[in-house]
Design an enzyme around this catalytic site. Structure first.
Site, mmCIF file in Angstrom:
data_model
loop_
_atom_site.group_PDB
_atom_site.id
_atom_site.type_symbol
_atom_site.label_atom_id
_atom_site.label_comp_id
_atom_site.label_asym_id
_atom_site.label_seq_id
_atom_site.Cartn_x
_atom_site.Cartn_y
_atom_site.Cartn_z
ATOM 1 N NE ARG A 43 -1.149 8.100 6.148
ATOM 2 C CZ ARG A 43 0.047 7.509 6.065
ATOM 3 N NH1 ARG A 43 0.796 7.392 7.137
ATOM 4 N NH2 ARG A 43 0.467 7.021 4.932
ATOM 5 N NE ARG A 47 -3.309 3.559 11.040
ATOM 6 C CZ ARG A 47 -2.151 3.087 10.597
ATOM 7 N NH1 ARG A 47 -1.810 1.839 10.867
ATOM 8 N NH2 ARG A 47 -1.328 3.849 9.904
ATOM 9 N NE ARG A 56 -12.110 0.689 8.776
ATOM 10 C CZ ARG A 56 -10.825 0.535 8.462
ATOM 11 N NH1 ARG A 56 -10.029 1.575 8.394
ATOM 12 N NH2 ARG A 56 -10.331 -0.661 8.209
ATOM 13 C CG ASP A 92 -6.287 3.577 0.294
ATOM 14 O OD1 ASP A 92 -5.764 3.179 -0.775
ATOM 15 O OD2 ASP A 92 -5.702 3.559 1.378
ATOM 16 C CE1 TYR A 167 1.294 0.898 -2.056
ATOM 17 C CE2 TYR A 167 0.605 3.007 -2.978
ATOM 18 C CZ TYR A 167 1.048 2.248 -1.905
ATOM 19 O OH TYR A 167 1.252 2.840 -0.687
#
Length: 365
Positions: A43, A47, A56, A92, A167
């Protein structure tokens, strides 16, 4: 081999001299001597970077992953800022299953949410095989990046069958994986059919990335730590092995990572990894004994340490570099992903410190 000439392997499968194939990152993955311990962060493109938040600001996650120009820019941001030894493709883990026809969205603050969770054999059948045309935007992004990155290797990635299955069965993220395990234990034939289909999709997705020129691949089995070793071997390992062994001729290192997998490290290596990622719970010298000396290790600074004073960060970084010397190859990383509140300057300092400390030790022999 089908890798083009900008990739890390020639068509005969032999590494090319120089370039990404001779980078410290790839050499460490192959357990070869390196001038310093290579560093990248899970990552790292995300962010914690203000430039990422800016680009983004009004773009959804799935849309971001489907725009090659945006993927390339986001992937490059931490390379420019931190001087890491490898880039990882911005994407992703649910991108390939969306391409395979699963109706899902990535909801901010929640994660992937599946419109119709998998419950039956008919649900599994609706997950169709994918090819390059289904994810042409990934192919294009990788080719753009390989050109831009030059000698810096690019890591491709995908989610492992178990994590993707969780998921799809749960309908979204889960703390207990109760529905997943109920299906796994109660309907093993359906479970194996689902995982086999997801292994096929995942392998195809990684093949697209390899053919476009990535220098390594990482298979994320984020939720595998929810399982016992016996259940992992029975219900998961065969499908992860399908993916990893399917890339045995690809000419690129294969990294396998999960969270909370201390008891699974040996089995995860057996699935076909060249490098096993280790989370922060297991010291790297202990992990190396469990994994064996025929594989490199990756990790494993606790991401929350980056929020502590620099003196604490420095002590922990030095400890991990030292423990990594027990392994035949070590790629410095976090034990999971960069937290959004992390100061980017700390990441930059960590890269410099790892390079400095490990280069000094390399010179001393």
């Amino acid at each position: 081999m089908t890798t083009d000439t900008t990739g890390t392997a020639a068509r005969d499968g032999e590494p090319r001299p120089g370039g990404p194939a001779d980078s410290p990152f790839v050499r460490a993955c192959r357990r070869e001597p390196v001038p310093h311990t290579p560093v990248w962060f899970m990552r790292q493109a995300g962010r914690s970077l203000p430039e990422y938040r800016e680009i983004r600001a009004n773009v959804g996650m799935l849309e971001s992953c489907r725009r090659p120009d945006l993927v390339a820019e986001i992937t490059l941001q931490p390379v420019r800022r931190h001087g890491v030894d490898a880039a990882i493709l911005f994407s992703d883990i649910v991108v390939p299953v969306a391409a395979a026809g699963v109706d899902l969205d990535i909801v901010p603050g929640t994660g992937p949410v599946v419109a119709e969770p998998v419950r039956t054999a008919a649900d599994v059948e609706r997950i169709r095989p994918i090819g390059r045309d289904d994810v042409s935007y990934v192919d294009e992004a990788v080719r753009l990046l390989v050109t831009e990155l030059g000698d810096t290797p690019l890591i491709g990635f995908a989610g492992a069958p178990f994590t993707l299955a969780s998921y799809l069965v749960e309908g979204g993220p889960s703390r207990t994986h109760a529905k997943t395990k109920a299906l796994m234990y109660g309907q093993p034939e359906l479970w194996h059919a689902l995982c086999a289909r997801l292994a096929e999709v995942t392998l195809s997705f990684l093949r697209v990335q390899v053919d476009a020129g990535v220098s390594a691949v990482q298979l994320f089995d984020s939720w595998a730590g929810a399982l016992s070793e016996a259940d992992y071997r029975r219900y998961v390992l065969p499908h992860s092995a399908t993916v990893l062994s399917g890339l045995a001729d690809a000419g690129v290192p294969r990294i396998h990572f999960g969270v909370g997998t201390a008891e699974l490290l040996g089995a995860m290596g057996e699935a076909g990894a060249d490098v096993v990622g280790v989370d922060w719970r297991t010291p790297l010298d202990v992990a190396t004994r469990r994994i064996g000396r025929d594989r490199a290790v990756q990790g494993n600074l606790d991401p929350t340490v980056l929020l502590a004073p620099w003196s604490v960060v420095e002590t922990e970084v030095r400890r991990i570099v030292e423990q990594g010397r027990a392994a035949p190859g070590h790629v410095f990383n976090l034990g999971h992903g960069v937290l959004p509140e992390t100061d980017p300057e700390v990441l930059t300092r960590v890269v410099a410190l790892v390079h400095e400390v490990s280069a000094r030790r390399a010179e001393q022999g």
